[in-house]
Motif scaffolding. Sequence first.
Motif, mmCIF file in Angstrom:
data_model
loop_
_atom_site.group_PDB
_atom_site.id
_atom_site.type_symbol
_atom_site.label_atom_id
_atom_site.label_comp_id
_atom_site.label_asym_id
_atom_site.label_seq_id
_atom_site.Cartn_x
_atom_site.Cartn_y
_atom_site.Cartn_z
ATOM 1 N N GLU A 1 0.835 -1.208 0.000
ATOM 2 C CA GLU A 1 0.000 0.000 0.000
ATOM 3 C C GLU A 1 0.870 1.259 0.000
ATOM 4 O OE1 GLU A 1 -4.002 -0.631 2.459
ATOM 5 O OE2 GLU A 1 -2.195 -1.244 3.569
ATOM 6 N N ALA A 2 1.928 1.228 0.788
ATOM 7 C CA ALA A 2 2.832 2.375 0.858
ATOM 8 C C ALA A 2 3.517 2.601 -0.487
ATOM 9 C CB ALA A 2 3.865 2.173 1.963
ATOM 10 N N PHE A 3 3.899 1.514 -1.181
ATOM 11 C CA PHE A 3 4.515 1.652 -2.504
ATOM 12 C C PHE A 3 3.533 2.251 -3.507
ATOM 13 C CE2 PHE A 3 8.187 -1.207 -1.567
ATOM 14 C CZ PHE A 3 9.170 -0.389 -2.110
ATOM 15 N N ARG A 4 2.261 1.854 -3.439
ATOM 16 C CA ARG A 4 1.257 2.429 -4.346
ATOM 17 C C ARG A 4 1.126 3.933 -4.124
ATOM 18 N NH1 ARG A 4 -1.231 -2.599 -3.735
ATOM 19 N NH2 ARG A 4 -2.478 -1.970 -1.940
ATOM 20 N N ASP B 1 4.245 5.854 -5.349
ATOM 21 C CA ASP B 1 4.212 6.048 -6.796
ATOM 22 C C ASP B 1 3.300 7.227 -7.159
ATOM 23 O OD1 ASP B 1 4.914 5.245 -9.474
ATOM 24 O OD2 ASP B 1 2.857 4.490 -9.645
ATOM 25 N N LYS B 2 2.176 7.353 -6.477
ATOM 26 C CA LYS B 2 1.228 8.441 -6.754
ATOM 27 C C LYS B 2 1.815 9.818 -6.445
ATOM 28 C CE LYS B 2 -2.998 5.847 -5.829
ATOM 29 N NZ LYS B 2 -4.151 5.723 -4.916
ATOM 30 N N ILE B 3 2.626 9.903 -5.413
ATOM 31 C CA ILE B 3 3.140 11.219 -5.009
ATOM 32 C C ILE B 3 4.550 11.507 -5.511
ATOM 33 C CG2 ILE B 3 1.634 11.352 -2.979
ATOM 34 C CD1 ILE B 3 4.051 10.708 -1.235
ATOM 35 N N GLY B 4 5.132 10.549 -6.243
ATOM 36 C CA GLY B 4 6.426 10.798 -6.862
ATOM 37 C C GLY B 4 7.638 10.278 -6.117
ATOM 38 N N CYS B 5 7.455 9.337 -5.220
ATOM 39 C CA CYS B 5 8.580 8.714 -4.511
ATOM 40 C C CYS B 5 8.821 7.317 -5.070
ATOM 41 C CB CYS B 5 8.282 8.603 -3.015
ATOM 42 S SG CYS B 5 8.213 10.184 -2.177
ATOM 43 N N THR B 6 10.032 6.829 -4.892
ATOM 44 C CA THR B 6 10.364 5.497 -5.404
ATOM 45 C C THR B 6 10.636 4.495 -4.290
ATOM 46 O OG1 THR B 6 12.694 6.117 -5.564
ATOM 47 C CG2 THR B 6 11.333 6.413 -7.543
ATOM 48 N N GLU B 7 10.654 4.954 -3.039
ATOM 49 C CA GLU B 7 10.960 4.081 -1.906
ATOM 50 C C GLU B 7 9.862 4.205 -0.840
ATOM 51 O OE1 GLU B 7 15.119 4.326 -0.516
ATOM 52 O OE2 GLU B 7 15.305 5.874 -2.069
ATOM 53 N N GLY C 1 6.130 -0.094 12.967
ATOM 54 C CA GLY C 1 5.366 -1.249 12.495
ATOM 55 C C GLY C 1 4.406 -0.942 11.362
ATOM 56 N N ARG C 2 4.349 0.292 10.909
ATOM 57 C CA ARG C 2 3.505 0.688 9.778
ATOM 58 C C ARG C 2 4.410 1.155 8.646
ATOM 59 N NH1 ARG C 2 -2.195 0.753 11.396
ATOM 60 N NH2 ARG C 2 -2.338 1.674 9.363
ATOM 61 N N TRP C 3 3.856 1.301 7.464
ATOM 62 C CA TRP C 3 4.648 1.675 6.293
ATOM 63 C C TRP C 3 4.255 3.050 5.789
ATOM 64 C CZ3 TRP C 3 8.786 -1.009 4.786
ATOM 65 C CH2 TRP C 3 8.932 -2.294 5.307
ATOM 66 N N MET C 4 5.272 3.797 5.346
ATOM 67 C CA MET C 4 5.048 5.145 4.831
ATOM 68 C C MET C 4 5.759 5.297 3.493
ATOM 69 S SD MET C 4 5.535 7.370 8.321
ATOM 70 C CE MET C 4 4.817 8.855 7.640
ATOM 71 N N PRO C 5 5.190 6.085 2.576
ATOM 72 C CA PRO C 5 5.845 6.332 1.294
ATOM 73 C C PRO C 5 7.132 7.134 1.473
ATOM 74 C CG PRO C 5 3.568 7.134 1.288
ATOM 75 C CD PRO C 5 3.897 6.745 2.675
#
Length: 82
Positions: A46-49, A52-58, A64-68
Amino acid sequence: MPIARERRFRRLINAFTAVTIVLIVTPATPLPAQAHRKGIYASEAEAFRQADKIGCTEVHENNGRWMPCADERQLHQQMRRQ
């Protein structure tokens, strides 16, 4: 103008003034807290999706949660650009 009526009028003006100030001072750009609400996900996918929407690649993990984005600084920079 009677005193009671004048007091009601002043309260109304004070309330109107307060609302006006809040609307003027509230920033149009996302605050860091808003970036967090929009950027914390349960899964890495979900964080990768979102990244990608906001212009990050990592993505990165945070409590314990994921962030773009690679880190929070980059996330905030990307959110300000939108």
